[in-house]
Design a protein around this motif. Structure first.
Motif, PDB file in Angstrom:
ATOM      1  N   LEU A 105       0.816  -1.212   0.000  1.00  0.00           N
ATOM      2  CA  LEU A 105       0.000   0.000   0.000  1.00  0.00           C
ATOM      3  C   LEU A 105       0.848   1.259   0.000  1.00  0.00           C
ATOM      4  N   HIS A 106       1.960   1.259   0.745  1.00  0.00           N
ATOM      5  CA  HIS A 106       2.756   2.482   0.827  1.00  0.00           C
ATOM      6  C   HIS A 106       3.427   2.806  -0.510  1.00  0.00           C
ATOM      7  N   ILE A 107       3.675   1.788  -1.328  1.00  0.00           N
ATOM      8  CA  ILE A 107       4.236   2.045  -2.653  1.00  0.00           C
ATOM      9  C   ILE A 107       3.177   2.651  -3.562  1.00  0.00           C
ATOM     10  N   GLN A 108       1.956   2.162  -3.456  1.00  0.00           N
ATOM     11  CA  GLN A 108       0.876   2.742  -4.242  1.00  0.00           C
ATOM     12  C   GLN A 108       0.609   4.178  -3.823  1.00  0.00           C
ATOM     13  N   HIS A 109       0.640   4.435  -2.525  1.00  0.00           N
ATOM     14  CA  HIS A 109       0.454   5.808  -2.052  1.00  0.00           C
ATOM     15  C   HIS A 109       1.561   6.715  -2.571  1.00  0.00           C
ATOM     16  N   GLY A 110       2.767   6.182  -2.657  1.00  0.00           N
ATOM     17  CA  GLY A 110       3.868   6.978  -3.182  1.00  0.00           C
ATOM     18  C   GLY A 110       3.638   7.379  -4.626  1.00  0.00           C
ATOM     19  N   ALA A 111       3.074   6.460  -5.418  1.00  0.00           N
ATOM     20  CA  ALA A 111       2.780   6.768  -6.820  1.00  0.00           C
ATOM     21  C   ALA A 111       1.698   7.837  -6.919  1.00  0.00           C
ATOM     22  N   ILE A 112       0.715   7.753  -6.051  1.00  0.00           N
ATOM     23  CA  ILE A 112      -0.359   8.754  -6.049  1.00  0.00           C
ATOM     24  C   ILE A 112       0.176  10.104  -5.586  1.00  0.00           C
ATOM     25  N   ALA A 113       1.028  10.088  -4.558  1.00  0.00           N
ATOM     26  CA  ALA A 113       1.547  11.335  -3.981  1.00  0.00           C
ATOM     27  C   ALA A 113       2.340  12.151  -4.988  1.00  0.00           C
ATOM     28  N   ARG A 114       2.936  11.499  -5.981  1.00  0.00           N
ATOM     29  CA  ARG A 114       3.701  12.229  -6.999  1.00  0.00           C
ATOM     30  C   ARG A 114       2.849  13.274  -7.706  1.00  0.00           C
ATOM     31  N   VAL A 156      -0.624  12.612   9.168  1.00  0.00           N
ATOM     32  CA  VAL A 156      -0.301  12.259  10.553  1.00  0.00           C
ATOM     33  C   VAL A 156      -0.841  10.892  10.946  1.00  0.00           C
ATOM     34  N   VAL A 157      -2.118  10.662  10.681  1.00  0.00           N
ATOM     35  CA  VAL A 157      -2.748   9.414  11.118  1.00  0.00           C
ATOM     36  C   VAL A 157      -2.350   8.249  10.209  1.00  0.00           C
ATOM     37  N   GLN A 158      -2.530   8.422   8.901  1.00  0.00           N
ATOM     38  CA  GLN A 158      -2.254   7.341   7.958  1.00  0.00           C
ATOM     39  C   GLN A 158      -0.828   7.372   7.413  1.00  0.00           C
ATOM     40  N   ARG A 159      -0.181   8.534   7.476  1.00  0.00           N
ATOM     41  CA  ARG A 159       1.161   8.720   6.932  1.00  0.00           C
ATOM     42  C   ARG A 159       1.244   8.303   5.465  1.00  0.00           C
ATOM     43  N   SER A 160       0.231   8.695   4.711  1.00  0.00           N
ATOM     44  CA  SER A 160       0.168   8.359   3.295  1.00  0.00           C
ATOM     45  C   SER A 160       0.977   9.316   2.437  1.00  0.00           C
ATOM     46  N   ILE A 161       1.160  10.544   2.922  1.00  0.00           N
ATOM     47  CA  ILE A 161       1.871  11.548   2.129  1.00  0.00           C
ATOM     48  C   ILE A 161       2.501  12.560   3.080  1.00  0.00           C
ATOM     49  N   PRO A 162       3.761  12.935   2.849  1.00  0.00           N
ATOM     50  CA  PRO A 162       4.359  14.000   3.652  1.00  0.00           C
ATOM     51  C   PRO A 162       3.920  15.344   3.098  1.00  0.00           C
ATOM     52  N   VAL A 163       3.858  16.343   3.947  1.00  0.00           N
ATOM     53  CA  VAL A 163       3.521  17.694   3.502  1.00  0.00           C
ATOM     54  C   VAL A 163       4.812  18.488   3.421  1.00  0.00           C
ATOM     55  N   THR A 164       5.179  18.920   2.215  1.00  0.00           N
ATOM     56  CA  THR A 164       6.442  19.619   2.003  1.00  0.00           C
ATOM     57  C   THR A 164       6.199  20.905   1.219  1.00  0.00           C
ATOM     58  N   VAL A 165       7.253  21.708   1.095  1.00  0.00           N
ATOM     59  CA  VAL A 165       7.125  22.961   0.353  1.00  0.00           C
ATOM     60  C   VAL A 165       6.847  22.715  -1.123  1.00  0.00           C
ATOM     61  N   ARG A 166       7.159  21.528  -1.611  1.00  0.00           N
ATOM     62  CA  ARG A 166       6.971  21.238  -3.037  1.00  0.00           C
ATOM     63  C   ARG A 166       5.587  20.693  -3.365  1.00  0.00           C
ATOM     64  N   ASN A 167       4.868  20.170  -2.376  1.00  0.00           N
ATOM     65  CA  ASN A 167       3.562  19.592  -2.698  1.00  0.00           C
ATOM     66  C   ASN A 167       2.384  20.247  -1.994  1.00  0.00           C
ATOM     67  N   VAL A 168       2.656  21.190  -1.083  1.00  0.00           N
ATOM     68  CA  VAL A 168       1.579  21.701  -0.247  1.00  0.00           C
ATOM     69  C   VAL A 168       0.550  22.503  -1.043  1.00  0.00           C
ATOM     70  N   HIS A 169       0.962  23.255  -2.050  1.00  0.00           N
ATOM     71  CA  HIS A 169       0.003  24.059  -2.809  1.00  0.00           C
ATOM     72  C   HIS A 169      -0.986  23.179  -3.566  1.00  0.00           C
ATOM     73  N   ARG A 170      -0.466  22.180  -4.267  1.00  0.00           N
ATOM     74  CA  ARG A 170      -1.350  21.282  -5.008  1.00  0.00           C
ATOM     75  C   ARG A 170      -2.185  20.416  -4.064  1.00  0.00           C
ATOM     76  N   LEU A 171      -1.600  20.027  -2.934  1.00  0.00           N
ATOM     77  CA  LEU A 171      -2.340  19.235  -1.950  1.00  0.00           C
ATOM     78  C   LEU A 171      -3.517  20.030  -1.400  1.00  0.00           C
ATOM     79  N   LEU A 172      -3.279  21.293  -1.076  1.00  0.00           N
ATOM     80  CA  LEU A 172      -4.357  22.152  -0.594  1.00  0.00           C
ATOM     81  C   LEU A 172      -5.417  22.380  -1.666  1.00  0.00           C
ATOM     82  N   LEU A 173      -4.971  22.568  -2.886  1.00  0.00           N
ATOM     83  CA  LEU A 173      -5.925  22.803  -3.973  1.00  0.00           C
ATOM     84  C   LEU A 173      -6.840  21.592  -4.154  1.00  0.00           C
ATOM     85  N   GLY A 174      -6.246  20.396  -4.153  1.00  0.00           N
ATOM     86  CA  GLY A 174      -7.055  19.188  -4.277  1.00  0.00           C
ATOM     87  C   GLY A 174      -7.969  18.986  -3.088  1.00  0.00           C
TER      88      GLY A 174
END
Length: 279
Positions: A105-114, A156-174
């Motif tokens: 599952l964590h590998i699949q989440h990594g592909a989605i997080a990209r 925090v709970v699922q640890r599916s994706i880290p929140v970083t300066v490179r992904n936070v804008h798109r993460l918030l938008l989604g």
């Protein structure tokens, strides 16, 4: 709680996550497999949004629906169209269905997080970005709180994706796009929301679908859930303590190579067994 207070609470929560997480790079793209691939969902051309599960929150209109003339991309001034950089993932990269692939599952989440990573950190400050979204696509308090709750669960709970300066804008938008449809009646046209958010229309569709897959389409929130999230988000000291020992469960390139090799070995073994049986 006003919309602006909820916006600032959301901004403070993700900025805390960024400080603790650091600059975690995205997972490398999935290599072209030599064996038959499992069923995948391609996010190259989708513009339609997924149907989220019903929310137990009473749907309220915090404001009258925008007029057709105002709710268009053409009515957005150029100052509101702030590109947030090129995405790290290519539009043609597939998204594995979580329950249809034996891949961990964590590998699949990594592909989605990209899907949420920018090649470089967007130049616009986070709070300015959110305020600009609120100015041209006003959202209710419940939308900001729900978006914050979704991201907190994922990071925090699922640890599916880290929140970083490179992904936070798109993460918030989604997150805001999904939350707006899950808990509120007022919604903006896809084209307008994409223009104000700084992405293309197809990419906004991909972000929305990817976010739903990360959450496993568990978008249900209640008033009690939001109240508890507000309490946790305001307790920054507790958040630091909880996050200090958390390491994102994202795959390394070695993990992906091992998984691919294991699949190919298994398929080769199965083929040999069938050949032996046939002989």
């Amino acid at each position: 709680m006003s919309e602006l207070v909820a916006l600032k609470l959301l901004c403070g929560t993700v900025e805390t996550l960024i400080k603790i997480t650091g600059d975690v790079p995205p997972t490398p793209p999935t290599a072209a497999a030599q064996a038959p691939r499992p069923r995948v969902v391609s996010l190259g051309t989708e513009n339609q949004s997924p149907h989220s599960r019903s929310s137990s929150i009473d749907r309220r209109r915090s404001q009258p629906p925008p007029s057709k003339e105002w709710n268009t991309a053409e009515s957005v001034p150029e100052i509101a169209k702030t590109p947030i950089g090129s995405p790290e993932a290519k539009p043609t990269e597939p998204l594995h269905v979580v329950d249809a692939d034996p891949t961990p599952l964590h590998i699949q989440h990594g592909a989605i997080a990209r899907k949420f990573y920018s090649k470089v950190p967007p130049p616009i400050p986070l709070e300015e970005y959110l305020i600009r979204l609120q100015k041209y696509c006003p959202m209710s308090t419940s939308v900001y709180l729900a978006a914050g709750l979704y991201i907190y669960r994922l990071a925090v709970v699922q640890r599916s994706i880290p929140v970083t300066v490179r992904n936070v804008h798109r993460l918030l938008l989604g997150a805001l796009r999904v939350a707006g449809k899950a808990v509120d009646d007022t919604n903006f046209r896809h084209k307008r929301f994409a223009h104000v958010g700084g992405v293309t229309e197809p990419e906004l569709g991909r972000l929305e679908i990817a976010f739903c897959f990360l959450t496993n389409f568990d978008l249900r929130v209640t008033a009690e859930m939001l109240q508890e999230h507000v309490r946790v988000a305001r307790d920054t000291e507790h958040m630091h303590e909880r996050l200090s020992s958390i390491k994102p469960k994202l795959p390394s390139l070695l993990d992906k190579r091992k998984t691919t090799a294991a699949k190919l070995n298994k398929e080769s073994s199965d083929a040999n067994t069938k050949a032996s049986a046939a002989g």
